[in-house]
Design a protein around this motif. Structure first.
Motif, short mmCIF file in Angstrom:
data_model
loop_
_atom_site.label_atom_id
_atom_site.label_comp_id
_atom_site.label_asym_id
_atom_site.label_seq_id
_atom_site.Cartn_x
_atom_site.Cartn_y
_atom_site.Cartn_z
N PRO A 131 0.83 -1.21 0.00
CA PRO A 131 0.00 0.00 0.00
C PRO A 131 0.87 1.25 0.00
CG PRO A 131 0.07 -0.99 2.18
CD PRO A 131 0.75 -1.95 1.26
N PRO A 132 0.37 2.36 -0.54
CA PRO A 132 1.14 3.61 -0.55
C PRO A 132 1.49 4.06 0.88
CG PRO A 132 -0.76 3.76 -2.00
CD PRO A 132 -0.94 2.51 -1.21
N ASP A 133 2.72 4.50 1.09
CA ASP A 133 3.13 4.97 2.41
C ASP A 133 3.84 6.32 2.35
OD1 ASP A 133 5.48 4.27 1.20
OD2 ASP A 133 6.08 2.76 2.67
N GLY A 134 3.74 6.97 1.19
CA GLY A 134 4.34 8.28 1.06
C GLY A 134 5.79 8.26 0.63
N ARG A 135 6.39 7.07 0.56
CA ARG A 135 7.77 6.97 0.13
C ARG A 135 7.84 6.31 -1.25
NH1 ARG A 135 11.22 8.51 3.66
NH2 ARG A 135 12.99 7.42 2.70
N VAL A 136 8.91 6.57 -1.97
CA VAL A 136 9.08 6.02 -3.31
C VAL A 136 10.19 4.97 -3.25
CG1 VAL A 136 9.69 6.52 -5.69
CG2 VAL A 136 8.31 8.15 -4.39
N ARG A 137 9.84 3.77 -3.65
CA ARG A 137 10.76 2.64 -3.57
C ARG A 137 11.39 2.42 -4.94
NH1 ARG A 137 10.77 -1.18 0.50
NH2 ARG A 137 11.67 -3.24 0.02
N ILE A 138 12.71 2.52 -5.02
CA ILE A 138 13.45 2.37 -6.27
C ILE A 138 14.26 1.09 -6.20
CG2 ILE A 138 15.16 3.40 -7.82
CD1 ILE A 138 14.49 6.12 -6.65
N LEU A 139 14.14 0.26 -7.24
CA LEU A 139 14.86 -1.02 -7.29
C LEU A 139 16.00 -0.96 -8.31
CD1 LEU A 139 15.19 -4.07 -6.68
CD2 LEU A 139 13.47 -4.50 -8.47
N HIS A 140 17.14 -1.48 -7.90
CA HIS A 140 18.28 -1.66 -8.80
C HIS A 140 18.76 -3.10 -8.62
CE1 HIS A 140 21.96 -0.76 -11.06
NE2 HIS A 140 22.66 -1.30 -10.07
N ALA A 141 18.49 -3.96 -9.59
CA ALA A 141 18.86 -5.38 -9.50
C ALA A 141 19.84 -5.71 -10.61
CB ALA A 141 17.61 -6.25 -9.62
N ALA A 151 6.92 -4.89 -5.63
CA ALA A 151 6.77 -3.95 -4.52
C ALA A 151 7.29 -2.55 -4.83
CB ALA A 151 7.49 -4.50 -3.29
N CYS A 152 8.19 -2.43 -5.82
CA CYS A 152 8.83 -1.13 -6.05
C CYS A 152 7.93 -0.18 -6.84
CB CYS A 152 10.16 -1.32 -6.78
SG CYS A 152 10.00 -1.66 -8.55
N ASP A 153 8.34 1.09 -6.88
CA ASP A 153 7.62 2.09 -7.68
C ASP A 153 8.24 2.23 -9.07
OD1 ASP A 153 5.55 3.35 -5.83
OD2 ASP A 153 7.35 3.45 -4.60
N PHE A 154 9.55 2.13 -9.16
CA PHE A 154 10.20 2.09 -10.46
C PHE A 154 11.60 1.50 -10.33
CE2 PHE A 154 11.28 6.38 -9.00
CZ PHE A 154 12.59 6.58 -9.38
N VAL A 155 12.21 1.25 -11.49
CA VAL A 155 13.49 0.55 -11.57
C VAL A 155 14.54 1.48 -12.18
CG1 VAL A 155 14.72 -1.36 -12.70
CG2 VAL A 155 12.41 -1.72 -11.76
N VAL A 156 15.74 1.41 -11.64
CA VAL A 156 16.88 2.07 -12.28
C VAL A 156 17.83 0.98 -12.75
CG1 VAL A 156 18.85 3.61 -12.00
CG2 VAL A 156 16.68 4.15 -10.89
N ASP A 157 18.07 0.93 -14.05
CA ASP A 157 18.96 -0.09 -14.62
C ASP A 157 20.39 0.43 -14.59
OD1 ASP A 157 20.14 -2.07 -16.54
OD2 ASP A 157 18.05 -2.66 -16.74
N PHE A 210 15.83 -7.36 -18.33
CA PHE A 210 15.21 -7.04 -17.05
C PHE A 210 14.19 -5.92 -17.19
CE2 PHE A 210 15.29 -5.05 -12.74
CZ PHE A 210 14.62 -6.08 -12.09
N ALA A 211 14.48 -4.96 -18.07
CA ALA A 211 13.51 -3.89 -18.31
C ALA A 211 12.23 -4.45 -18.92
CB ALA A 211 14.12 -2.84 -19.23
N THR A 212 12.36 -5.45 -19.79
CA THR A 212 11.18 -6.08 -20.38
C THR A 212 10.34 -6.75 -19.30
OG1 THR A 212 12.45 -6.48 -22.40
CG2 THR A 212 10.41 -7.72 -22.13
N GLU A 213 11.02 -7.42 -18.37
CA GLU A 213 10.30 -8.06 -17.27
C GLU A 213 9.64 -7.03 -16.37
OE1 GLU A 213 10.99 -12.29 -15.25
OE2 GLU A 213 12.72 -10.96 -15.28
N SER A 214 10.31 -5.91 -16.14
CA SER A 214 9.72 -4.85 -15.33
C SER A 214 8.44 -4.31 -15.95
CB SER A 214 10.73 -3.71 -15.15
OG SER A 214 11.94 -4.18 -14.59
N ALA A 215 8.43 -4.26 -17.28
CA ALA A 215 7.26 -3.73 -17.99
C ALA A 215 6.03 -4.59 -17.74
CB ALA A 215 7.55 -3.65 -19.49
N MET A 229 16.77 3.79 -17.97
CA MET A 229 17.91 3.16 -18.64
C MET A 229 18.92 4.26 -18.97
SD MET A 229 17.25 -0.20 -19.32
CE MET A 229 18.25 -0.56 -20.76
N GLY A 230 20.11 4.18 -18.39
CA GLY A 230 21.15 5.13 -18.74
C GLY A 230 21.99 4.59 -19.88
N GLY A 231 22.44 5.47 -20.76
CA GLY A 231 23.31 5.02 -21.85
C GLY A 231 23.63 6.16 -22.79
N TYR A 232 24.87 6.20 -23.27
CA TYR A 232 25.25 7.22 -24.25
C TYR A 232 24.44 7.09 -25.53
CZ TYR A 232 29.39 7.38 -21.19
OH TYR A 232 30.22 7.46 -20.11
#
Length: 432
Positions: free
Chosen positions: A212-222, A267-273, A284-289, A297-300
């Motif tokens: 449930p929402p708790d006012g915090r933003v949960r970011i996952l990096h796996a 459980a997370c709100d969004f993912v940082v790759d 992993f981004a496909t699975e997150s979708a 996704m960071g990248g030049y």
């Protein structure tokens, strides 16, 4: 990678087309190995498994096992040629180290070859090769380790092997599929990997309800490689946002079971790759979708992607250059509606454009010659020179060392002088 072809087989079967997926070496996740791949494949896999089980140091035993491995591979090849009209291969796979490609073509079989990244990039632009060569010496994400002559020669040798293999594949396959971000060694037109897509179907896995929402933003990096993904840099930019008062819980996972990662993904709100991707959406981004979770996704290559790909083929991740990652993350933290919008777009994209059935249908279009012109890329217009999985400073150090020892010709980019000159101009820049 085996999962890609297992899902592709599923798509062909859904279209009513006979298809067999043969991973010649059993995958630890046992992708799609329940279907009957035929007795020649089972026999070939048995002897490969026995040979792989022999220790590397037992040279003569391994050579002895090579005899039945080769014989059963010949049996498998003959069986497959008699049964199938089309062969889709990728990731360095073939029956006989690519020598079978001209034979298949001579026999009238259609060959599509898919390059997935490491098999196509020059080694000096490839984070996977870097990680392998420097596993014992790398200390952090920021400074390149020293390069000795042995390592420099290894980069040159590996690049030469990849260059040779890519040329052979281009010559003998009817169609080559590759991502523009890792097509530096290609010399002939190829089909954009993203235009075809990654066949994806959600696994049947029971997961807990979202928190449930708790006012915090949960970011996952796996990640399985914290150095290659730039985890230290990602942690630093998120800690700066936390210091500014943003309500962030940052979760870093490495080496965890897949089910545990899926639970955290739910459980997370969004993912940082990672920091240095050369494609706008990977596995992993496909699975997150699937869960409707936005992915940064960071990248030049983010600076080039809209030039190289038609808009409808670009996956709707938050694909951004490394210097803009903090700004992108901050927006996702502060704007819940934007998070929802990006997550919905990503989920819709993979469940419509990248289902096994839709990806298999695109391969059929390639076989029938009805693919639109927009799917094709001219490698001579490819001016992306910063690779994948490596920081710009690492690339600069590696290429400088190669050129100092072996000359510019060792880069094997003479087929694309504009790309070679752009890389050399970057290498000659002084680090700020």
């Amino acid at each position: 990678m085996s999962g890609y072809y297992a899902q592709l087989r599923k798509g062909f079967v859904e279209l009513g087309i006979e298809c067999v997926h043969i991973p010649i070496q059993a995958h630890r996740f046992a992708y799609d190995e329940a279907h009957d791949m035929g007795w020649p494949a089972r026999l070939a896999r048995f002897f490969v498994k026995r040979r792989v089980a022999v220790p590397e140091a037992a040279h003569w035993r391994r050579r002895a096992w090579l005899v039945p491995v080769t014989l059963t591979r010949v049996i498998l090849f003959v069986w497959a040629v008699r049964r199938f009209d089309v062969f889709i291969m990728g990731g360095g796979s073939s029956f006989f180290r690519f020598w079978d490609l001209p034979v298949l073509r001579w026999l009238g079989r259609r060959v599509i070859y898919v390059l997935h990244g490491t098999d196509a990039r020059p080694a000096y632009l490839d984070g996977s090769f870097y990680q392998e060569r420097h596993a014992a010496t790398r200390q952090n994400d920021l400074d390149p380790p020293p390069l000795d002559d042995e390592f420099i020669d290894a980069y040159v040798s590996a690049t030469a092997v990849r260059h040779r293999d890519v040329r052979w594949i281009e010559r003998h396959a009817h169609t080559v599929v590759c991502g523009p971000g890792f097509a530096q060694l290609l010399d002939k037109p190829f089909v954009n990997f993203a235009a075809v897509g990654i066949p994806f179907s959600p696994p049947d896995t029971r997961l807990p309800e979202p928190r449930p929402p708790d006012g915090r933003v949960r970011i996952l990096h796996a990640t399985s490689d914290m150095v290659g993904r730039g985890t230290r840099i990602t942690r630093r930019i998120i800690e700066e946002l936390i210091e500014r008062g943003l309500p962030i819980d940052f979760i870093v996972m490495t080496g965890q079971p897949h089910l545990r990662v899926l639970e955290e993904l739910q459980a997370c709100d969004f993912v940082v790759d990672g920091q240095w991707a050369d494609t706008p959406m990977a596995g992993f981004a496909t699975e997150s979708a699937r869960f409707g979770k936005p992915v940064v996704m960071g990248g030049y290559y983010a600076a080039n992607v809209r030039r190289d790909m038609p808009p409808e083929t670009i996956p709707p991740t938050c694909f951004t250059t490394p210097d803009q990652m903090q700004t992108t993350i901050e927006r996702l933290v502060l704007d819940a509606e934007y998070r929802r919008q990006v997550g919905d777009e990503m989920r819709r994209f993979v469940l419509e454009a990248w289902t096994p059935r839709s990806v298999a249908a695109k391969y059929l279009r390639l076989l029938k010659g009805s693919a639109p012109e927009s799917w094709w890329n001219d490698p001579h217009r490819n001016l992306y020179h910063l690779g994948g999985g490596l920081s710009g400073d690492r690339i600069r150090a590696i290429v400088r060392a190669i050129v100092a020892r072996h000359g510019e010709q060792a880069l094997l980019l003479d087929h694309n002088p504009a790309l070679r000159d752009m890389l050399m101009a970057f290498v000659r820049e002084t680090r700020n």
